[in-house]
Structure formats: structure tokens, C-alpha cells
Write an enzyme that holds these catalytic residues in place. Sequence first.
Site, short mmCIF file in Angstrom:
data_model
loop_
_atom_site.label_atom_id
_atom_site.label_comp_id
_atom_site.label_asym_id
_atom_site.label_seq_id
_atom_site.Cartn_x
_atom_site.Cartn_y
_atom_site.Cartn_z
N GLU A 440 0.83 -1.22 0.00
CA GLU A 440 0.00 0.00 0.00
C GLU A 440 0.86 1.27 0.00
OE1 GLU A 440 -3.27 -0.02 2.75
OE2 GLU A 440 -4.14 -1.79 1.83
C1 FAD Z 1 3.22 -9.48 0.65
C2 FAD Z 1 2.86 -8.53 -0.45
C3 FAD Z 1 1.55 -8.46 -0.86
C4 FAD Z 1 1.19 -7.62 -1.94
N1 FAD Z 1 -0.10 -7.62 -2.39
C5 FAD Z 1 -0.40 -6.93 -3.53
C6 FAD Z 1 -1.69 -7.03 -4.14
O1 FAD Z 1 -2.58 -7.72 -3.64
N2 FAD Z 1 -1.90 -6.37 -5.30
C7 FAD Z 1 -0.94 -5.61 -5.88
O2 FAD Z 1 -1.19 -5.05 -6.93
N3 FAD Z 1 0.29 -5.47 -5.32
C8 FAD Z 1 0.59 -6.11 -4.18
N4 FAD Z 1 1.85 -6.01 -3.61
C9 FAD Z 1 2.83 -5.16 -4.24
C10 FAD Z 1 3.22 -3.92 -3.45
O3 FAD Z 1 2.24 -2.95 -3.55
C11 FAD Z 1 4.59 -3.49 -3.99
O4 FAD Z 1 5.52 -4.43 -3.50
C12 FAD Z 1 4.96 -2.09 -3.64
O5 FAD Z 1 4.20 -1.19 -4.37
C13 FAD Z 1 6.44 -1.80 -3.87
O6 FAD Z 1 6.87 -2.22 -5.13
P1 FAD Z 1 8.20 -3.09 -5.26
O7 FAD Z 1 8.13 -4.19 -4.26
O8 FAD Z 1 8.36 -3.46 -6.67
O9 FAD Z 1 9.37 -2.11 -4.80
P2 FAD Z 1 10.05 -0.97 -5.69
O10 FAD Z 1 9.01 -0.12 -6.33
O11 FAD Z 1 11.07 -1.59 -6.56
O12 FAD Z 1 10.73 -0.08 -4.59
C14 FAD Z 1 12.01 -0.38 -4.01
C15 FAD Z 1 12.33 0.71 -3.02
O13 FAD Z 1 12.47 1.97 -3.69
C16 FAD Z 1 11.71 2.96 -3.02
N5 FAD Z 1 11.28 3.97 -4.00
C17 FAD Z 1 10.63 3.79 -5.16
N6 FAD Z 1 10.40 4.96 -5.77
C18 FAD Z 1 10.93 5.93 -4.98
C19 FAD Z 1 11.01 7.36 -5.04
N7 FAD Z 1 10.50 8.07 -6.04
N8 FAD Z 1 11.60 8.01 -4.03
C20 FAD Z 1 12.12 7.32 -2.99
N9 FAD Z 1 12.08 5.99 -2.87
C21 FAD Z 1 11.49 5.29 -3.86
C22 FAD Z 1 10.54 2.20 -2.39
O14 FAD Z 1 10.01 2.90 -1.30
C23 FAD Z 1 11.23 0.91 -1.98
O15 FAD Z 1 11.82 1.09 -0.72
C24 FAD Z 1 2.18 -6.82 -2.55
C25 FAD Z 1 3.50 -6.87 -2.09
C26 FAD Z 1 3.85 -7.72 -1.07
C27 FAD Z 1 5.29 -7.77 -0.62
#
Ligand code: FAD
Length: 773
Positions: A440
Site C-alpha cells: 500500500e
Molecule cells: C506481501 C505482499 C503483498 C502484496 N499484495 C499486492 C496485491 O494484492 N496487489 C498488488 O497489486 N500489489 C501487491 N503487492 C505489491 C506492493 O504494492 C509493492 O511491492 C509495492 O508497491 C512496492 O513495489 P516493489 O516491491 O516493486 O518495490 P520498488 O518499487 O522496486 O521499490 C524499491 C524501493 O524503492 C523505493 N522507492 C521507489 N520509488 C521511490 C522514489 N520516487 N523516491 C524514494 N524511494 C522510492 C521504495 O520505497 C522501496 O523502498 C504486494 C507486495 C507484497 C510484498
Amino acid sequence: MSDSSFRRDYLTKPLFRLAQRALPRLSATEREAIEAGDVWWDADLFTGNPDWTKLLAFAPARLSEEERQFLAGPVEELCRMVDDWKINWQWHDLPPEVWAFLKSRKFFAMIIPKQYGGLGFSHYAHSEVIRKLSTCSICASVTAMVPNSLGPGELLLQFGTKEQQDYWLPRLARGEEIPCFGLTSPEAGSDAASMVDTGVVCRGTFGGRECIGICLNWHKRYITLGPIATVLGLAFKLRDPDHLLGDRDDIGITLALVPTHLPGVSIGRRHLPAMLVFQNGPNWGHDVFIPVDYIIGGVGQAGKGWKMLMSALAAGRGISLPSLSAAGAAFCAHVTGAYACIREQFHVSIAKFEAIKERLGRIAATAYLLDAARRMTCAALDDGHHPAVVTAIMKGQATERMRVAVADAMDVHGGKAIMEGPLNYLGSLYRGVPIAITVEGANIVTRALIQFGQGAIRCHPYLLKEMQALEDADRARGLDAFDKAFWAHVGHSFVTAMRAWGRAWSGGLMAPAPGAGATTRYYRQLSRHAAAFALAVDLSLLTLGGALKRKEMISARFGDILSELYLSCAVLKRWNDEGRQNDDLPLVQYCLEASLATIEVRFDEIIANFPVRPAAWLLRFLIQPFGPRRRGPSDRVVDRCAALIVSPGAARDRLTVDLYHPPATETEHGVALLERAFALTAAVEPIRERMHAARVRDIDQAVQQRTITADEAARLKAAAEAVAAAVAVNDFAPEELAARGAGAGNKGDPSSPAISSTRPSTSDLPPQTQAAE
Ligand SMILES: Cc1cc2nc3c(=O)[nH]c(=O)nc-3n(C[C@H](O)[C@H](O)[C@H](O)COP(=O)(O)OP(=O)(O)OC[C@H]3O[C@@H](n4cnc5c(N)ncnc54)[C@H](O)[C@@H]3O)c2cc1C
């Protein structure tokens, strides 16, 4: 020429041009995020002069009788049904009877109104359910949380057509359909709007009839409930190259409902999120055809998907994870206070060591603060607000603070919390923390961009009006609107500067505060810092303009200050709403002293690193002439907070109210054993003090010397046995561990999607399933 048109033409016009270059430009997705939801107490804080009577008069959240009964009935029953250890480490799923119970008792339909067969609960009741479930099983809690959070249910309620609502909501309420929501893809995580999943408007055949529809291709991952979902809420970018819907080629992000049985849909195998085995996995679609009326809200909502998502998140972000986090902190206070009391080292209860008290005090204060903020936010949501900035603050801050509380709890427990097994009651929560941090809106991006970045535009009394005026296609109208907003802004800034200066130089002594007994001084300090915050924001926008968006470290610190102001208000309000309990005062003092110290340090960091040095010097002079002065809670306050949770009492009960307490008869449940040991240990404390005064340690010797009676000796021995059982940990035979080994992973390659989810072998299944088979 009137004065106002002179001002507009000769003063405002050049500024208008300058501002068009300087003020942050909004991307389409940013604009939609900002337009989603509304503002609430956050806007008051941005004025620099919050109206305390409004805060204190705001009615606290309340449960209806029906909601109360649901918590005491089905929720309690569900807690007793789940065995978190077996679910995570043996069955790798909730057992069938728990799935059936979740559906039949409508846990998946808390937000669905009664007219569709749902429970129609308030946000507060929904939060209370998640809170209680989270204290017995994160897996069960996340499973119940997701259908009530961002997903098909919420989106249909907010945006669905009548036909869609009438068809889907009763089916979701009855548990006949299991929903999930697919936004995240391998390429697009935090930057979800950059998704490469597509839908192309075309003609096709669906259910034997010719219709205009969408050909979908997608690859999503991390989707909670994905492996078992029957209906997928899908986000994709819609194109209409043949102009079957209108004259636009690229329509934009669109949300649709995709039944998972359709040809071309592949449900992948399961992810294992931190060994918490709620259903989660990838899914793909290859040339899946759906009619256009499967778009949520119908064709009229095509291209409005991002706005719909942001709008749903504006409320949802304030409930699920903050409730889980508040539960986590309260649970840590409950078990860590008890464990520190019963665990002895160096012949002393570890609760008596100052360094342990430091952690206990922080856990207790965090539990108080998070529940205060959760309740206040739920009350706002139940009052009809959708404060997107407040809920982003809640999501980020609650999960971060839970992380600290859980780490403290782990440290105080030592090896007891590290050895996995049914006796370990902290392991799941510890593993769950990074999940709460990531979903989220991952916390780093939430802190850097959302809490303040959107807050500044959303909540500022004039900024959004100015930006809208600057972007108005009708230049004359834009200039007029800008003229009004800008000069009102100038007046506001001048008053704010005077206010901030006066309050800072007088140490906040004259700042406004309600008559709130021992906490009045804290209101004054918050009034002082709110004014400083409003001034610093104005000065930053004026000098950095659009560049502020890229200055994430500065922006994040502003986000911290806004968050601390909000959370402190929640703490003060809770203390007031609960009848100003004197026993809880140390908790209030801890929270406020810590918050004020953080606020002062963040201001100092902003000033020290502010790129426009003259503005920084001015800010230093006006709001923090002597640098940060506060050091956080005193050792005495920490000591008193720790004392509240290491012995039974009303203050401890208030902190840990409505957590799940397993039956005392459960001999394999770590929390049941701990609660028993804690109660017995606390009850024999006076006897032990007598022995201590007589300088005798051995129980039998104490009886012989008549320091204690035989009956008291028996009670002491019973307590010692209970303590031994509570500090025990599990061990396993090598064969048991070999049987539990996980299968080889799969890379989730879309070219080889495996349709099946990982299923436990029959011998691993819960007893009920084996019987059924
Ligand atoms: C257990 C679990 C359940 C989930 N359930 C769902 C679901 O039901 N439906 C769904 O659609 N998604 C789901 N997700 C996905 C979740 O919303 C994403 O994991 C999340 O949006 C982060 O994306 P990412 O993991 O690819 O990290 P990334 O986007 O690769 O981010 C990596 C890091 O970079 C940081 N970052 C990115 N951009 C910036 C910026 N501009 N400035 C500073 N920092 C930045 C982030 O904060 C993070 O710390 C789930 C994830 C998990 C782990």
C-alpha cells in the site's frame, strides 16, 4: 482603473508568469492522486493555527451493539480456530474449516452494505476486527483484510454501475467469489502507473454474442489472494486504435473485473511472503477477451483507473495496516511487559534493569500512540472524510513504529522469541513487519513523496488554488483567480511569520491551548510548531518551487514534522476522550516529549541542509534561534511507562484492551502459558518481597524459618513451574524438519506458468481435510 485591477495588471501579472515557471508542475497521475479524497485535521495543521476546540469536540469512534457482538462472537471464535504455527509451517494455508468460517460469517464482506448481504460495518468496527485477528494470526488477519481493502469490493461500491453492484456485491458478500486486485507487475512496483499491461478495444465474441470488448495482456505479481481468486480486479492501460469508444487512441489506466476462469488467464504458483502463508502469487493473461461493460463503472470510467485507485486508497490506507500495526504494538506491550516480569537473570526480574525499562517504556508509549491515532483516524473516516494525507501518514508511521516496537520486543525476549515453534508468539509478527512496510505504498516513497509532497499541495490553504489558476486554459480567468489566491496567500504568510516568530521566541508560552490540565503545555508547543511548520513550508515553496519535489530528504523531514504533529494531536485527544486518566499521563508525556524532540531536530536538519541559504538563515532566526532544545522523554518518564506494563492494572489493560487472549487451558499456546505465569508471578510478588527482606532465597528454607507459610510455598512453586513453562522453547527431531522442507522454487516465468498452487501433501493437511478426503 480600480485598485484591484491595478494590482492584478501591474503586480500580479509578472508574478503570474514567474510562478508558472517556478511552481511544481503536476503530472496527470499526481493530479489524480491529489484530487482523490479530501482534507481534514491535516489542513488545520497546515494553517499554522490549529483550532483545538474543533479537535476536542470531534466525536470519538464508537461501535454499535451488533459490531460489539461480532467481535465477541465470530471474531473470538475464529481466533480460537486458528493455529498460527501449523498454518505457517505445516499446512502452508488456512485449514478448510477456517476458510469456510471466514466466508460464512462474512469476514470478507465487512465493508459491503447490508442491502447486498454484507455486514455493513463502520470503518472503526472493520479496524477492530483486523486488530484483534492480527494478535492471533497475521495470516488470518491479512486474508480477512484484503477483500475489505483496495480491491473489487471497495471499487464496485465507489464506482460500480448498478448492474455491476447488483451482480457482484451479493456474490462477494456470500463468499461465492474470492476477489483479488492486480496492480503490481515486475516492471512497475512503486511507480505502478508505469505498468506495461495492456488492453486493446476490439470486437469479439463473449458468451456466444458479438460485442465490443477488450483484449487483455498482463503479467502481475505479489497479488494477495491471487492463487485462489475467482475474480481479479485488473489495472491496465487501455488503447482504442480503431476508435470504437471515442476519438482517443490512448485512453489510459483502466480497471476491470476479470473472472479468473476465462480462457487465457493463468494463475501462477504461490509466493511465500516472509513465510507467512496467506495466499499470494503472480498471474498472467494472454489475449483474454472481456466485454467493455466489465470495466468497473462502465465505459464512462475507462481511463479513470488511477483516480479510482487513489480514491479507494485514500480511505483504505488508514485502516488495514494501521490496525495491524496498532495490534502489533499493543501485543508487544502485552507480552513483553509480562515476559520481562517473569524472566529473571542475575536473580532479578529483567523488568528491573534500566536498559530493559528503556525498551519497555518505548513499547508502552508506542502502543498508546498508535491506538490513539488509529481511533482518531477511524472516527474521521466514519464521519465521512477521506483524508488522503492523514491516511498516508498513518500507513507510513504506524508500520514504522510497529517495526521499532517489534524489534524492542524481540530484544527483550532474547532467544525465546528467536526459536520458532508453537511456543513462539513473536516470530510471525517479526516476519510480517517488512510486508506492512512495503505494501500500500512502500514507506520510503510514502515518506518522501506522499506525506508532505501531496500534503503541501492538498492541505495548504492557497497553494492548490494558485496551481489550478496557473494551469487554467483560460488565461484571463486564471490570472483573476491567481490574483485573489496569491494576495490572500501573502497576507496569510505575513501573519504566519509573525505568529511563528512570536511563539518561537516566547518558547510557546503565549501560544493558544485549551484548558487541558497537565497536557495544556503540550498544546502550546504544538501550536508553536504548527506555526513554524506553516512558515517553513511557505518559505520552501517560495524559494524552491518545483525543485522541492526532487529534494526528497527535505520533503521527507517536512513529512516527519507533519506526522509528528498529527500523531501528537491524536495522543492528546485520546487522553482527553478517556477522561484524562492520571495513570496514563506518563504515556502522554513520553509520546509528546519524543514528538517535540523529533520536530525540533527535523527543523534543525531542514535549516542546516536548506539549499537557499538566506532563506535558511531567516528561518533559523524566526523559528529556531537557539537550535533544538528538547531531548525526548526523561528517564523518570520512561521508568513510569515501563512500570505500567510489567504488573497487572487498569493502565496496562487500557493499553492492551481487546487483544485475543487464548484460553488458559491451552498448554501449547505460548501466550496462554505466558499469561498464566504472569498472573501467578504478580500474585506472589509480596511473598517474594518478604523472602527478599529476610534474605532467604530457598522456598523450603523460608518455610522452615517461618518467613512464609506452606500454602505460600505451594503458590511460589506453582508460579515457578508456570514460569518454566512460559520461558520454554520448542525443539525438533531432524526427521520432523526434513518432512517440513519447502519444495524447489519456480522463477515465475510467464512462458511456463504453472496453473496449480503449491498444495500440501495429504499427510501434511490439517486433520479436518484428511477426514474429508
Ligand atoms: C506481501 C505482499 C503483498 C502484496 N499484495 C499486492 C496485491 O494484492 N496487489 C498488488 O497489486 N500489489 C501487491 N503487492 C505489491 C506492493 O504494492 C509493492 O511491492 C509495492 O508497491 C512496492 O513495489 P516493489 O516491491 O516493486 O518495490 P520498488 O518499487 O522496486 O521499490 C524499491 C524501493 O524503492 C523505493 N522507492 C521507489 N520509488 C521511490 C522514489 N520516487 N523516491 C524514494 N524511494 C522510492 C521504495 O520505497 C522501496 O523502498 C504486494 C507486495 C507484497 C510484498
